[in-house]
Design a protein around this motif. Sequence first.
Motif, PDB file in Angstrom:
ATOM      1  N   SER A 164       0.859  -1.188   0.000  1.00 10.78           N
ATOM      2  CA  SER A 164       0.000   0.000   0.000  1.00 10.78           C
ATOM      3  C   SER A 164       0.890   1.231   0.000  1.00 10.78           C
ATOM      4  CB  SER A 164      -0.889   0.021   1.250  1.00 10.78           C
ATOM      5  OG  SER A 164      -1.723  -1.103   1.308  1.00 10.78           O
ATOM      6  N   LEU A 165       0.380   2.322  -0.566  1.00  8.01           N
ATOM      7  CA  LEU A 165       1.104   3.585  -0.565  1.00  8.01           C
ATOM      8  C   LEU A 165       0.506   4.533   0.462  1.00  8.01           C
ATOM      9  CD1 LEU A 165       1.699   4.375  -4.352  1.00  8.01           C
ATOM     10  CD2 LEU A 165       3.419   3.781  -2.655  1.00  8.01           C
ATOM     11  N   LEU A 166       1.373   5.174   1.230  1.00  6.68           N
ATOM     12  CA  LEU A 166       0.947   6.146   2.224  1.00  6.68           C
ATOM     13  C   LEU A 166       1.744   7.432   2.016  1.00  6.68           C
ATOM     14  CD1 LEU A 166       0.924   3.636   5.171  1.00  6.68           C
ATOM     15  CD2 LEU A 166      -1.092   4.834   4.355  1.00  6.68           C
ATOM     16  N   ILE A 167       1.133   8.561   2.308  1.00  8.62           N
ATOM     17  CA  ILE A 167       1.782   9.848   2.114  1.00  8.62           C
ATOM     18  C   ILE A 167       2.522  10.259   3.381  1.00  8.62           C
ATOM     19  CG2 ILE A 167       1.440  12.289   1.600  1.00  8.62           C
ATOM     20  CD1 ILE A 167       0.909  10.513  -0.754  1.00  8.62           C
ATOM     21  N   GLY A 168       3.811  10.575   3.229  1.00 11.10           N
ATOM     22  CA  GLY A 168       4.597  11.089   4.333  1.00 11.10           C
ATOM     23  C   GLY A 168       4.696  12.604   4.249  1.00 11.10           C
ATOM     24  N   LYS A 169       5.862  13.155   4.569  1.00 17.06           N
ATOM     25  CA  LYS A 169       6.039  14.602   4.455  1.00 17.06           C
ATOM     26  C   LYS A 169       6.067  15.027   2.992  1.00 17.06           C
ATOM     27  CE  LYS A 169       9.016  18.453   5.891  1.00 17.06           C
ATOM     28  NZ  LYS A 169       9.307  19.031   4.569  1.00 17.06           N
ATOM     29  N   ASN A 170       7.080  14.555   2.278  1.00 18.84           N
ATOM     30  CA  ASN A 170       7.200  14.860   0.843  1.00 18.84           C
ATOM     31  C   ASN A 170       7.282  13.610  -0.022  1.00 18.84           C
ATOM     32  OD1 ASN A 170       7.294  17.773   1.057  1.00 18.84           O
ATOM     33  ND2 ASN A 170       9.350  17.548   1.915  1.00 18.84           N
ATOM     34  N   TYR A 171       7.449  12.466   0.628  1.00 24.98           N
ATOM     35  CA  TYR A 171       7.608  11.207  -0.101  1.00 24.98           C
ATOM     36  C   TYR A 171       6.370  10.327   0.068  1.00 24.98           C
ATOM     37  CZ  TYR A 171      12.618  11.595  -1.221  1.00 24.98           C
ATOM     38  OH  TYR A 171      13.826  11.950  -1.746  1.00 24.98           O
ATOM     39  N   ALA A 223       9.099   1.705   3.390  1.00 24.34           N
ATOM     40  CA  ALA A 223      10.268   2.235   2.683  1.00 24.34           C
ATOM     41  C   ALA A 223       9.805   3.319   1.728  1.00 24.34           C
ATOM     42  CB  ALA A 223      10.982   1.117   1.922  1.00 24.34           C
ATOM     43  N   PRO A 224      10.641   4.319   1.479  1.00 24.69           N
ATOM     44  CA  PRO A 224      10.236   5.411   0.595  1.00 24.69           C
ATOM     45  C   PRO A 224      10.239   4.978  -0.865  1.00 24.69           C
ATOM     46  CG  PRO A 224      12.525   5.690   1.213  1.00 24.69           C
ATOM     47  CD  PRO A 224      12.020   4.499   1.980  1.00 24.69           C
ATOM     48  N   VAL A 225       9.394   5.594  -1.659  1.00 24.73           N
ATOM     49  CA  VAL A 225       9.437   5.398  -3.107  1.00 24.73           C
ATOM     50  C   VAL A 225      10.409   6.462  -3.635  1.00 24.73           C
ATOM     51  CG1 VAL A 225       8.124   5.356  -5.253  1.00 24.73           C
ATOM     52  CG2 VAL A 225       7.085   4.539  -3.124  1.00 24.73           C
ATOM     53  N   GLY A 226      11.628   6.048  -3.849  1.00 28.59           N
ATOM     54  CA  GLY A 226      12.730   6.968  -4.112  1.00 28.59           C
ATOM     55  C   GLY A 226      13.575   7.043  -2.857  1.00 28.59           C
ATOM     56  N   SER A 227      14.846   6.691  -2.952  1.00 28.59           N
ATOM     57  CA  SER A 227      15.679   6.523  -1.763  1.00 28.59           C
ATOM     58  C   SER A 227      15.973   7.827  -1.034  1.00 28.59           C
ATOM     59  CB  SER A 227      17.010   5.856  -2.129  1.00 28.59           C
ATOM     60  OG  SER A 227      16.855   4.468  -2.295  1.00 28.59           O
ATOM     61  N   LEU A 228      16.029   7.713   0.298  1.00 30.02           N
ATOM     62  CA  LEU A 228      16.511   8.785   1.168  1.00 30.02           C
ATOM     63  C   LEU A 228      17.928   8.489   1.646  1.00 30.02           C
ATOM     64  CD1 LEU A 228      13.229   9.190   3.202  1.00 30.02           C
ATOM     65  CD2 LEU A 228      14.286  11.006   1.847  1.00 30.02           C
ATOM     66  N   ALA A 229      18.369   7.251   1.475  1.00 29.42           N
ATOM     67  CA  ALA A 229      19.736   6.849   1.814  1.00 29.42           C
ATOM     68  C   ALA A 229      20.146   5.729   0.869  1.00 29.42           C
ATOM     69  CB  ALA A 229      19.826   6.393   3.268  1.00 29.42           C
ATOM     70  N   TYR A 230      21.440   5.691   0.552  1.00 33.29           N
ATOM     71  CA  TYR A 230      21.939   4.766  -0.467  1.00 33.29           C
ATOM     72  C   TYR A 230      23.000   3.854   0.126  1.00 33.29           C
ATOM     73  CZ  TYR A 230      19.909   8.588  -3.154  1.00 33.29           C
ATOM     74  OH  TYR A 230      19.064   9.554  -3.622  1.00 33.29           O
ATOM     75  N   HIS A 231      22.842   2.557  -0.114  1.00 34.70           N
ATOM     76  CA  HIS A 231      23.797   1.573   0.383  1.00 34.70           C
ATOM     77  C   HIS A 231      24.966   1.484  -0.595  1.00 34.70           C
ATOM     78  CE1 HIS A 231      24.639  -2.848   1.707  1.00 34.70           C
ATOM     79  NE2 HIS A 231      25.379  -1.977   2.369  1.00 34.70           N
ATOM     80  N   ILE A 232      26.123   2.009  -0.183  1.00 37.46           N
ATOM     81  CA  ILE A 232      27.286   2.063  -1.077  1.00 37.46           C
ATOM     82  C   ILE A 232      28.059   0.761  -0.949  1.00 37.46           C
ATOM     83  CG2 ILE A 232      29.266   3.424  -1.832  1.00 37.46           C
ATOM     84  CD1 ILE A 232      26.610   4.912  -1.946  1.00 37.46           C
ATOM     85  N   SER A 233      27.543  -0.284  -1.560  1.00 33.41           N
ATOM     86  CA  SER A 233      28.152  -1.604  -1.494  1.00 33.41           C
ATOM     87  C   SER A 233      28.754  -1.943  -2.855  1.00 33.41           C
ATOM     88  CB  SER A 233      27.093  -2.627  -1.070  1.00 33.41           C
ATOM     89  OG  SER A 233      27.649  -3.902  -0.942  1.00 33.41           O
ATOM     90  N   ARG A 234      28.711  -3.214  -3.220  1.00 30.62           N
ATOM     91  CA  ARG A 234      29.268  -3.622  -4.511  1.00 30.62           C
ATOM     92  C   ARG A 234      28.259  -3.471  -5.639  1.00 30.62           C
ATOM     93  NH1 ARG A 234      31.240  -9.415  -2.735  1.00 30.62           N
ATOM     94  NH2 ARG A 234      29.496  -9.064  -1.354  1.00 30.62           N
ATOM     95  N   HIS A 235      26.995  -3.267  -5.285  1.00 27.90           N
ATOM     96  CA  HIS A 235      25.948  -3.229  -6.281  1.00 27.90           C
ATOM     97  C   HIS A 235      25.397  -1.820  -6.412  1.00 27.90           C
ATOM     98  CE1 HIS A 235      26.230  -7.562  -5.957  1.00 27.90           C
ATOM     99  NE2 HIS A 235      25.994  -7.482  -4.663  1.00 27.90           N
ATOM    100  N   VAL A 236      24.702  -1.546  -7.491  1.00 32.63           N
ATOM    101  CA  VAL A 236      24.113  -0.226  -7.712  1.00 32.63           C
ATOM    102  C   VAL A 236      23.152   0.084  -6.567  1.00 32.63           C
ATOM    103  CG1 VAL A 236      22.692   1.156  -9.256  1.00 32.63           C
ATOM    104  CG2 VAL A 236      24.367  -0.452 -10.203  1.00 32.63           C
ATOM    105  N   PRO A 237      23.320   1.223  -5.863  1.00 30.76           N
ATOM    106  CA  PRO A 237      22.531   1.506  -4.661  1.00 30.76           C
ATOM    107  C   PRO A 237      21.087   1.913  -4.926  1.00 30.76           C
ATOM    108  CG  PRO A 237      24.579   2.782  -4.719  1.00 30.76           C
ATOM    109  CD  PRO A 237      24.368   2.211  -6.070  1.00 30.76           C
ATOM    110  N   ASP A 238      20.777   2.312  -6.160  1.00 34.25           N
ATOM    111  CA  ASP A 238      19.451   2.861  -6.417  1.00 34.25           C
ATOM    112  C   ASP A 238      19.125   2.671  -7.891  1.00 34.25           C
ATOM    113  OD1 ASP A 238      17.229   4.450  -5.127  1.00 34.25           O
ATOM    114  OD2 ASP A 238      17.686   5.795  -6.791  1.00 34.25           O
ATOM    115  N   ILE A 239      17.838   2.676  -8.221  1.00 30.99           N
ATOM    116  CA  ILE A 239      17.455   2.508  -9.623  1.00 30.99           C
ATOM    117  C   ILE A 239      17.767   3.771 -10.430  1.00 30.99           C
ATOM    118  CG2 ILE A 239      15.693   0.776  -9.142  1.00 30.99           C
ATOM    119  CD1 ILE A 239      13.591   2.965  -9.405  1.00 30.99           C
ATOM    120  N   ASN A 240      17.994   4.891  -9.756  1.00 29.69           N
ATOM    121  CA  ASN A 240      18.437   6.122 -10.396  1.00 29.69           C
ATOM    122  C   ASN A 240      19.888   6.394 -10.013  1.00 29.69           C
ATOM    123  OD1 ASN A 240      15.820   6.727 -11.516  1.00 29.69           O
ATOM    124  ND2 ASN A 240      15.198   7.312  -9.445  1.00 29.69           N
TER     125      ASN A 240
END
Length: 264
Positions: A164-171, A223-240
């Motif tokens: 389900s989608l819920l509205i937060g502050k801006n995300y 979890a947000p739709v669009g990251s607020l933090a990125y996991h800098i591991s071996r893989h791409v951290p985000d779809i953008n």
Amino acid sequence: IKKLDIYFRYSPNNKLWNASKNTERIIKNISKKTLICVSLLSLKKSIEIMLQSLDLEVCLNLISDNSDDIFDQDISKILQHDKILIKKFKTKIPGNRGSYLECCDQAEKAEDLILFVEDDYLFEKHCIEEMLISYSRISSILKKDIIMCPSDYPFYYDALYSTSLLIGKNYKWRNVGETLLTIMLSKIIFEKNKKNIRMVGEQINDPFEKPLHELYQKNYCLAPVGSLAYHISRHVPDINDNWKNLWDKTYKEYLKFDLSSNYS
């Protein structure tokens, strides 16, 4: 929300989990110490932005695993701030599970919200503010405490979720069934589900976070739709690719600090 306790566990001299080298990351040849410094700087900047609009106490608990005095002095310089209380602890058990369990041990003293943070996450400047305001809004709508993850992991798009989608502050926020180990939860949820939460570090699981995934079957994890933090591991951290611009900008600011050691 009256207080936020952040538990940041860091291992500057340990290899990346399940990797043969320290530098096997999406950012080539970056040292673990540099990654920790830049990640911590991004977290500090996000806390600063939040404190401009919200009046609450913030305690940043640093959980050290296999660190050294010079590096600890360097991160103290990076984190210096008159409105952020810093506390330091060393793990009683070395390694990834030990540092996680030390976070759990120290979280026993938390009063309100708990944020567990791994040492390789890069934070958007509005991350903490968005999470806190969205937490307050959404938990009030649902009339129950919730769990939040700041990352919109690429693996969320590899399966069909009943969500389900819920509205937060801006995300917009959606209900998810899995995360890694950077999450925010209330002290109430922590106390009620301590067995599952500690089980991540007390036994071998496949996947590593499996006991948390079982917890999310009974408690909403958003979890947000669009990251607020990125996991800098071996893989791409985000779809953008927003994370790379954030890294470059934060890295330049990190280089301005007069640190005891220079890290590549």
